[in-house]
Design an enzyme around this catalytic site. Structure first.
Site, PDB file in Angstrom:
ATOM      1  N   GLU A 110       0.806  -1.083  -0.121  1.00 17.37           N
ATOM      2  CA  GLU A 110       0.132   0.012   0.091  1.00 17.37           C
ATOM      3  C   GLU A 110       0.851   1.235  -0.102  1.00 17.37           C
ATOM      4  O   GLU A 110       1.872   1.254   0.788  1.00 17.37           O
ATOM      5  CB  GLU A 110      -0.784   0.133   1.086  1.00 17.37           C
ATOM      6  N   CYS A 111       0.607   2.161  -0.761  1.00 19.52           N
ATOM      7  CA  CYS A 111       0.954   3.421  -0.758  1.00 19.52           C
ATOM      8  C   CYS A 111       2.502   3.663  -0.679  1.00 19.52           C
ATOM      9  O   CYS A 111       3.139   3.071  -1.725  1.00 19.52           O
ATOM     10  CB  CYS A 111       0.564   4.389   0.319  1.00 19.52           C
ATOM     11  N   GLY A 112       3.120   3.826   0.447  1.00 24.75           N
ATOM     12  CA  GLY A 112       4.836   3.997   0.473  1.00 24.75           C
ATOM     13  C   GLY A 112       5.478   2.460   0.230  1.00 24.75           C
ATOM     14  O   GLY A 112       6.351   2.322  -0.340  1.00 24.75           O
TER      15      GLY A 112
END
Length: 465
Positions: free
Chosen positions: A332-334
């Site tokens: 997710e994301c990072g």
């Protein structure tokens, strides 16, 4: 369950909710009162501040992510055994989905959990006008649940005069004031507050704040108000079920360090309740990932640690090799950014990363795709086309040349939508942050894929023998 509880809410962000919540929690702990805390909404950093005070993990409650019954269940599960639960509101008290509804607002959570609310009013630049603010919030909804008020940035001398008028004219309990305190603010970063460990002297400052609040707040009155809350109960969702025995549960490697720190504790708790074993590791500091059957890479601040993440080549190779070898992974994301071929840091310099996503994660000049979303699968991938809706949120200043198209994201208000998430039979990776209790079936399918991967490894070993 009889759970004494209180919500600290405000008219807007920046009113002092997080700092005062931490100060009140510290003051309660100083009295030997066992407190637990919650944050309303999709926030990772505020609960970290709470946990630094409590010494235990704080939890999130969100009426967009979960239905009312599940929301109450999650509250009761964490609140069990505590003397008091303190819920920190989000944004302005009535601010909900799309900025035009009260759904998923702090007010909505107070309604679902039947929690008395203390309104924090930032009185900088006003005195008697603060009562108009209080009256407006009390009257906007007949069931506002606002039972008390704390006047922030107000002198004790002025408070005594305002208190008399507030109680006489509005019939509300005045629970004290907080005088102006220099050098007691919380700094911000592009994704919210800076991390608690980065603030020098945080513990000492909170102790000083608690000492002040002990003198200027009516903590006994706050405890009585919390004790007035009615009984509450909730039932676990059907999807929270044991999938594996203790011996057969898959081992899930979870990245957790300064670069990867944005995770929901209830996500991990759901995996454990399904039978998974969680094993933490650090892509920053460890040489390689631990032996595991699946991998979770959550969000955080990899852009602040790009050089060190890139320089840890043995870890990059370890993670890349595991995913290419078929190990199931959700990122997710990072974590998604880390899986790219390259990633920019905050200065725009590019660094080699894990090399799984054939693209570049790059910095933009504005916040991208902010807020709640619902996800529905568009293409076959690890969780299947029939997994249903998964609720999530996005909040990032970075973008990618390879965002993926395995899912379709849609805003809960309006018709805006877009393709997202890189998906294969063993990987889903993208910018959205998933909340597992919105669809426990999705979490279960991930674990089942991890178990199948482990079984396949065992079969390979048997054939080799």
């Amino acid at each position: 369950m009889n759970n004494p509880r209180i919500m600290l809410a405000a008219g807007s962000s920046g009113s002092g909710k997080t700092l005062l919540t931490c100060g009140i929690l510290q003051a309660l702990l100083n009295r030997g009162i066992k407190a637990v805390s919650f944050k309303c909404g999709p926030d990772y950093i505020d609960p970290m501040f709470h946990s630094r005070v409590l010494g235990t993990k704080s939890r999130n409650l969100d009426t967009y992510f979960t239905d009312e019954e599940t929301t109450r269940y999650l509250f009761c599960r964490t609140a069990a055994g505590a003397d008091i639960s303190v819920i920190e509101g989000v944004m302005g008290y009535y601010d909900g989905l799309g900025g035009s509804t009260v759904r998923a607002s702090a007010y909505d959570l107070a309604r679902v959990t039947d929690t008395p609310v203390v309104l924090i009013v930032n009185c900088k630049g006003m005195s008697l006008s603060s009562l108009a603010c209080v009256k407006g919030y009390m009257d906007y909804k007949k069931d506002s649940r606002i039972k008390g008020v704390i006047f922030n940035q107000m002198s004790e001398a002025l408070y005594q005069r305002i208190k008399e008028q507030a109680e006489a004219e509005l019939g509300i309990r005045c629970l004290g004031c907080v005088p102006v305190m220099k050098d007691m603010g919380l700094e911000s970063r592009h994704l919210g507050l800076v991390m608690p460990d980065e603030i020098e002297g945080l513990r000492e400052n909170l102790r000083k704040l608690a000492d002040v609040l002990e003198k200027t707040l009516d903590l006994e009155g706050l405890l009585r108000l919390a004790g007035s809350a009615g009984s509450i109960e909730g039932q676990a969702p059907a999807g929270e079920r044991k999938l594996f025995s203790e011996e057969e549960g898959p081992v899930i490697a979870v990245a957790r360090d300064e670069a990867f720190c944005f995770l929901y504790e209830d996500n991990l708790e759901l995996l454990r309740r399904m039978g998974a074993k969680i094993r933490f590791f650090s892509p920053l500091w460890d040489d390689r990932m631990p032996r595991a059957d699946g991998l979770l890479l959550y969000g955080g601040y990899p852009e602040l640690h790009a050089a060190k993440l890139s320089g840890n080549s043995s870890m990059r190779e370890s993670i890349g090799s595991a995913i290419r070898g078929g190990m199931p992974c959700m990122a997710e994301c990072g974590g998604f950014m880390y899986l790219h071929r390259e990633m920019e840091d905050m200065e725009g310099k590019s660094w080699p990363m894990a090399g799984i996503i054939p693209g570049k994660a790059y910095r933009t000049k504005k916040l991208n795709r902010f807020g709640y979303i619902s996800l529905r699968p568009d293409k076959e991938q690890m969780l299947g086309l029939d997994v249903g809706e998964i609720r999530a949120h996005e909040f990032h200043y970075f973008d990618s040349t390879a965002c993926g198209d395995a899912f379709r994201a849609g805003k809960p208000v309006g018709n805006r939508g877009w393709d997202c998430i890189w998906g294969t039979k063993s990987l889903i990776a993208g910018f959205p942050h998933l909340y597992y209790y919105s669809n426990p079936e999705a979490a279960g399918r991930f674990l089942q894929t991890c178990a199948a991967f482990r079984a396949g490894k065992r079969e390979d070993l048997t054939r080799d023998e």
